[in-house]
Motif scaffolding. Structure first.
Motif, PDB file in Angstrom:
ATOM      1  N   TYR A  42       0.850  -1.191   0.000  1.00 60.51           N
ATOM      2  CA  TYR A  42       0.000   0.000   0.000  1.00 60.51           C
ATOM      3  C   TYR A  42       0.886   1.241   0.000  1.00 60.51           C
ATOM      4  O   TYR A  42       1.753   1.402   0.861  1.00 60.51           O
ATOM      5  N   ILE A  43       0.672   2.128  -0.966  1.00 62.25           N
ATOM      6  CA  ILE A  43       1.469   3.351  -1.086  1.00 62.25           C
ATOM      7  C   ILE A  43       0.599   4.521  -0.652  1.00 62.25           C
ATOM      8  O   ILE A  43      -0.356   4.898  -1.348  1.00 62.25           O
ATOM      9  N   ASN A  44       0.919   5.086   0.480  1.00 63.07           N
ATOM     10  CA  ASN A  44       0.115   6.154   1.068  1.00 63.07           C
ATOM     11  C   ASN A  44       0.535   7.519   0.516  1.00 63.07           C
ATOM     12  O   ASN A  44       0.921   8.439   1.250  1.00 63.07           O
ATOM     13  N   MET A  45       0.498   7.618  -0.801  1.00 59.45           N
ATOM     14  CA  MET A  45       0.725   8.888  -1.501  1.00 59.45           C
ATOM     15  C   MET A  45      -0.369   9.025  -2.550  1.00 59.45           C
ATOM     16  O   MET A  45      -0.807   8.034  -3.128  1.00 59.45           O
ATOM     17  N   ARG A  46      -0.806  10.247  -2.795  1.00 63.19           N
ATOM     18  CA  ARG A  46      -1.875  10.483  -3.757  1.00 63.19           C
ATOM     19  C   ARG A  46      -1.292  10.802  -5.132  1.00 63.19           C
ATOM     20  O   ARG A  46      -0.493  11.729  -5.274  1.00 63.19           O
ATOM     21  N   MET A  47      -1.689  10.016  -6.122  1.00 61.51           N
ATOM     22  CA  MET A  47      -1.243  10.211  -7.507  1.00 61.51           C
ATOM     23  C   MET A  47      -2.392   9.877  -8.441  1.00 61.51           C
ATOM     24  O   MET A  47      -3.321   9.152  -8.067  1.00 61.51           O
ATOM     25  N   ASN A  48      -2.339  10.399  -9.676  1.00 63.08           N
ATOM     26  CA  ASN A  48      -3.286   9.914 -10.671  1.00 63.08           C
ATOM     27  C   ASN A  48      -2.852   8.526 -11.136  1.00 63.08           C
ATOM     28  O   ASN A  48      -1.770   8.060 -10.769  1.00 63.08           O
ATOM     29  N   ILE A 250      -5.450   9.648  -5.898  1.00 62.38           N
ATOM     30  CA  ILE A 250      -5.770   8.846  -4.717  1.00 62.38           C
ATOM     31  C   ILE A 250      -4.567   7.958  -4.399  1.00 62.38           C
ATOM     32  O   ILE A 250      -3.604   7.878  -5.172  1.00 62.38           O
ATOM     33  N   THR A 251      -4.612   7.276  -3.253  1.00 59.86           N
ATOM     34  CA  THR A 251      -3.539   6.336  -2.916  1.00 59.86           C
ATOM     35  C   THR A 251      -3.675   5.086  -3.788  1.00 59.86           C
ATOM     36  O   THR A 251      -4.662   4.928  -4.524  1.00 59.86           O
ATOM     37  N   PHE A 252      -2.713   4.175  -3.700  1.00 61.62           N
ATOM     38  CA  PHE A 252      -2.718   3.048  -4.640  1.00 61.62           C
ATOM     39  C   PHE A 252      -1.974   1.860  -4.060  1.00 61.62           C
ATOM     40  O   PHE A 252      -1.325   1.957  -3.014  1.00 61.62           O
ATOM     41  N   VAL A 253      -2.084   0.725  -4.761  1.00 59.76           N
ATOM     42  CA  VAL A 253      -1.448  -0.522  -4.332  1.00 59.76           C
ATOM     43  C   VAL A 253      -0.555  -1.042  -5.449  1.00 59.76           C
ATOM     44  O   VAL A 253      -0.996  -1.182  -6.601  1.00 59.76           O
ATOM     45  N   CYS A 254       0.697  -1.315  -5.117  1.00 61.33           N
ATOM     46  CA  CYS A 254       1.632  -1.962  -6.046  1.00 61.33           C
ATOM     47  C   CYS A 254       1.732  -3.449  -5.706  1.00 61.33           C
ATOM     48  O   CYS A 254       1.376  -3.868  -4.601  1.00 61.33           O
TER      49      CYS A 254
END
Length: 377
Positions: A42-48, A250-254
């Motif tokens: 889980y990456i707790n940074m907001r990106m498109n 929004i945040t995202f998952v790698c």
């Protein structure tokens, strides 16, 4: 590695296998490493969506791919909050996929089918036809525990049938061969009955190019227009999916893949050494789940064959995995399991074909091929 050292390694692995068989029985050995899954982050940074994709590719493997409900549960545990997160599914062009995630290598369409409109597939009299997914039909579930098919005579839409099968069995059934098609026809036992199967057409693809048909849309999704071309997981909705505009931040998952294709041409012994020094080992294949992931990875190879952690022992005349397990799951090309001629002078190892239906073949260990390492123990 000298031939003397290699012979010692072969002896060790063979006798280790025999010890395991005696202590745990063959069926226990065959159950080892049945599950292979992505490691999610889980990456707790907001990106498109595009920025998130770039970040994941630079730091991990890619934006998250979800193969099945077990993966979905792992992803939910990884995020563990009520925010929406990007995953790696985005809109492209229409293709046919199995709900269970199997590759579409076999079809049995009725003449003139499928028609031009994206729909879902049903079977009647052994042949397949496409239909609007909101039609209500009987359906066939697949049960992974019993390895069998279950016909459900209650009429449901394709999506509702999929939900029912996932709740009570495993999923709507895939039909991967003529034999499976004939077996399902026998279960239906009425040539005029129309039943949903797990084949559907949509326009969504995974960022890592995985041919995975699993979807977990909310009941009314996807319903967006040309602007809603990316997929977010809505944690407040039990992790169900929603189509959204890719420009939202929004945040995202790698995910980090546990199978790694090394696009270098090396002998089998060199490949083994590389994997053990840099990862865990040359890959072993023990189940359909690992085989499916292997097939996705291997198609990007630059050589016609790709090394596996599969080795032949002339001493006792068997194939074994270098991880110390017997070969209880097999996918040999015809005649290759016994293609071990001159093995006293030419060591033989196992590889998988990067094209076609990805069968295993026997090769002299001095051949130079790409290879697949595993990160799991």
């Amino acid at each position: 590695m000298s031939q003397v050292h290699q012979a010692v390694l072969d002896y060790f692995n063979v006798y280790l296998i025999l010890f395991i068989i005696i202590k745990k029985k063959i069926h226990t050995v065959c159950s080892l490493s049945e599950c292979i899954k992505h490691q999610y982050y889980y990456i707790n940074m907001r990106m498109n969506w595009t920025e998130a994709q770039r970040y994941c590719r630079e730091n991990y493997t890619d934006l998250a791919t979800v193969h099945n409900m077990n993966d979905m549960k792992e992803l939910n545990k990884t995020v563990n909050n009520r925010q929406n997160v990007w995953i790696g599914l985005s809109q492209t062009t229409h293709t046919w996929k199995w709900s269970l995630g199997d590759p579409v290598n076999y079809t049995n369409w009725e003449n003139g089918q499928p028609n031009s409109h994206p729909k879902c597939a049903f079977m009647r009299n052994g042949r397949w036809q496409s239909e609007i997914c909101n039609e209500k039909l009987s359906f066939i579930c697949y049960n992974g525990s019993s390895k069998g098919y279950v016909i459900e005579n209650s009429n449901k839409t394709w999506r509702d049938a999929q939900s029912f099968c996932r709740q009570h069995h495993t999923d709507l059934t895939s039909v991967r061969s003529q034999t499976e098609n004939e077996n399902i026809v026998k279960i239906i036992n009425n040539n005029e009955t129309s039943v949903w199967i797990g084949l559907f057409s949509d326009l969504w693809e995974w960022s890592d190019n995985s041919n995975v048909g699993f979807r977990y849309w909310k009941s009314v999704e996807p319903n967006g227009g040309s602007d809603a071309q990316c997929t977010e997981v809505q944690m407040e909705k039990q992790g169900e999916w929603n189509d959204a505009g890719c420009h939202h931040s929004i945040t995202f998952v790698c995910h980090e893949d546990q199978l790694i294709l090394i696009k270098e041409s090396r002998t089998w012994s060199e490949a083994l050494k590389y994997c053990r020094e840099n990862h865990m080992d040359l890959v072993s294949v023990h189940s359909d789940k690992i085989e499916k992931r292997l097939n996705t990875v291997v198609q990007h190879a630059s050589t016609a064959e790709v090394w596996l952690g599969l080795r032949h022992s002339c001493t006792v005349g068997i194939w074994f995995w270098v991880s110390g397990e017997i070969v209880c799951y097999e996918k040999w090309a015809e005649g290759n399991e016994t293609a071990v001629e001159n093995c006293e002078t030419v060591m033989r190892s196992g590889a998988v074909q990067s094209g076609g239906d990805h069968r295993w073949i026997s090769l002299p260990e001095t051949e130079r091929c790409n290879f697949i390492c595993s990160r799991y123990d």
